[in-house]
Design an enzyme around this catalytic site. Structure first.
Site, PDB file in Angstrom:
ATOM      1  CD  GLU A 121      -2.941   8.297  -3.916  1.00 47.64           C
ATOM      2  OE1 GLU A 121      -2.775   9.149  -3.025  1.00 47.64           O
ATOM      3  OE2 GLU A 121      -3.587   7.249  -3.730  1.00 47.64           O
ATOM      4  CE  LYS A 148      -3.806   2.494   0.506  1.00 45.69           C
ATOM      5  NZ  LYS A 148      -3.421   3.768   1.072  1.00 45.69           N
TER       6      LYS A 148
END
Length: 327
Positions: A198, A191
């Site tokens: 991102e 993550k």
């Protein structure tokens, strides 16, 4: 299954709601009594303390901690460790640093307690869309928790199967939107890198729209100036373009509401994962030019802002409800 949701912020409350919609029972706790009573009004069992949480669960108890990384999560897990019984499971669903997971899992194992780290992506849209989850922990614990993850995940939906996976031995849960990434810490590590990527994707969009906006600058020769409609560009790129994405969708929404993004200052925050990703790249001697530049651009935005920085803030608000920090 019956489990506790500890921390009822944007993510925690909606995760609890999705689980209840799927038939699971939730014991809800938060320091904010109004958040607890609100969820209790939707069918959860209210708890007024961590001790009360423990009393309202049966062994093996499942505690899902959904709190900000660092002190709040650390102190809560420390308290739960003293209250839990052998066989109970503590899940950290926040954005904890993966090395903290490794340490915690070892300490809990000594007390015969189980631990899973769940990197959770989906933001404020997860209640309806489902959550993408990257899970760390031992196989027995992750398998026991599978009904919870299966309920929270988006499912296969309408996304076509990836060629080459149809008859392969890959984890079929990946097609549903969740994976068992590895031992404790692996979930949050995956993550963490997800969030680093991102940063890079968002920065690329921000810089691109900055260049488009700047084409009307009076610093250019008059015949070379274009007054480009950024709202139309965002919309057309959503349809058939190779750079279409959910982040572009959110950019289009933000620009349609406010062409100049005047609601945003452009002071772009970061939540730590970008820096941790660069730290990991340095430890592994992996070049990370784009990701590091994207992180440094956020630091720069707090001193000198651009239109692109406003778009970054708009995207962060769109997917996660993140507000700009006052400067």
């Amino acid at each position: 299954m019956r489990l506790a949701m500890i921390g009822l912020g944007r993510m925690g409350a909606n995760i609890a709601r999705r689980l209840m919609r799927g038939g699971h029972e939730i014991v809800a706790f938060d320091r904010n009594a109004e958040a607890v009573s609100g969820l209790a009004g939707e069918g959860a069992t209210a708890a007024n303390s961590l001790e009360d949480v423990v009393a309202k669960l049966q062994s093996p108890r499942i505690f899902w901690v959904m709190l900000p990384a660092g002190g709040p999560t650390e102190s809560t897990i420390e308290t739960l460790t003293g209250l839990a019984e052998p066989g109970d499971i503590i899940i950290d669903g926040g954005n904890t640093f993966y090395k903290d997971d490794i340490r915690r899992a070892a300490a809990l194992r000594d007390k015969q307690l189980r631990y899973a780290d769940v990197g959770t992506s989906g933001g404020v849209w997860g209640l309806e869309r489902g959550y993408c989850m990257m899970i760390g922990g031992d196989k027995e614990t992750v398998d026991l928790l599978d009904p919870i993850f299966d309920c929270l995940a988006p499912g296969t939906g309408t996304i076509p199967r990836t060629p080459g996976r149809v008859d392969s031995d890959e984890d079929p849960r990946a097609e549903k939107g969740y994976i068992h990434a590895g031992p404790a810490g692996a979930g949050h590590f995956v993550k963490m890198v997800h969030n680093g990527i991102e940063y890079g994707l968002m920065q690329a969009y921000a810089e691109g729209f900055d260049i488009l906006k700047g084409k009307s600058s009076d610093k250019l020769a008059p015949e070379e100036r274009f007054d480009i409609n950024l709202t139309d560009v965002a919309e057309v790129w959503r349809r058939g373009s190779v750079i279409s994405s959910w982040l572009l969708d959110l950019s289009a929404v933000a620009l349609a509401k406010d062409h100049h993004l005047d609601a945003f200052t452009g002071h772009v925050s970061d939540s730590g994962e970008g820096q941790w990703t660069i730290d990991a790249a340095m430890e592994e001697a992996v070049p990370a030019y784009v990701l590091s530049a994207a992180l440094f651009a956020r630091y720069r935005s707090r001193v000198d802002t651009t239109f692109g920085d406003k778009l970054l803030s708009a995207m962060r608000y769109g997917f996660g409800g993140h507000v700009e920090l006052p400067q």
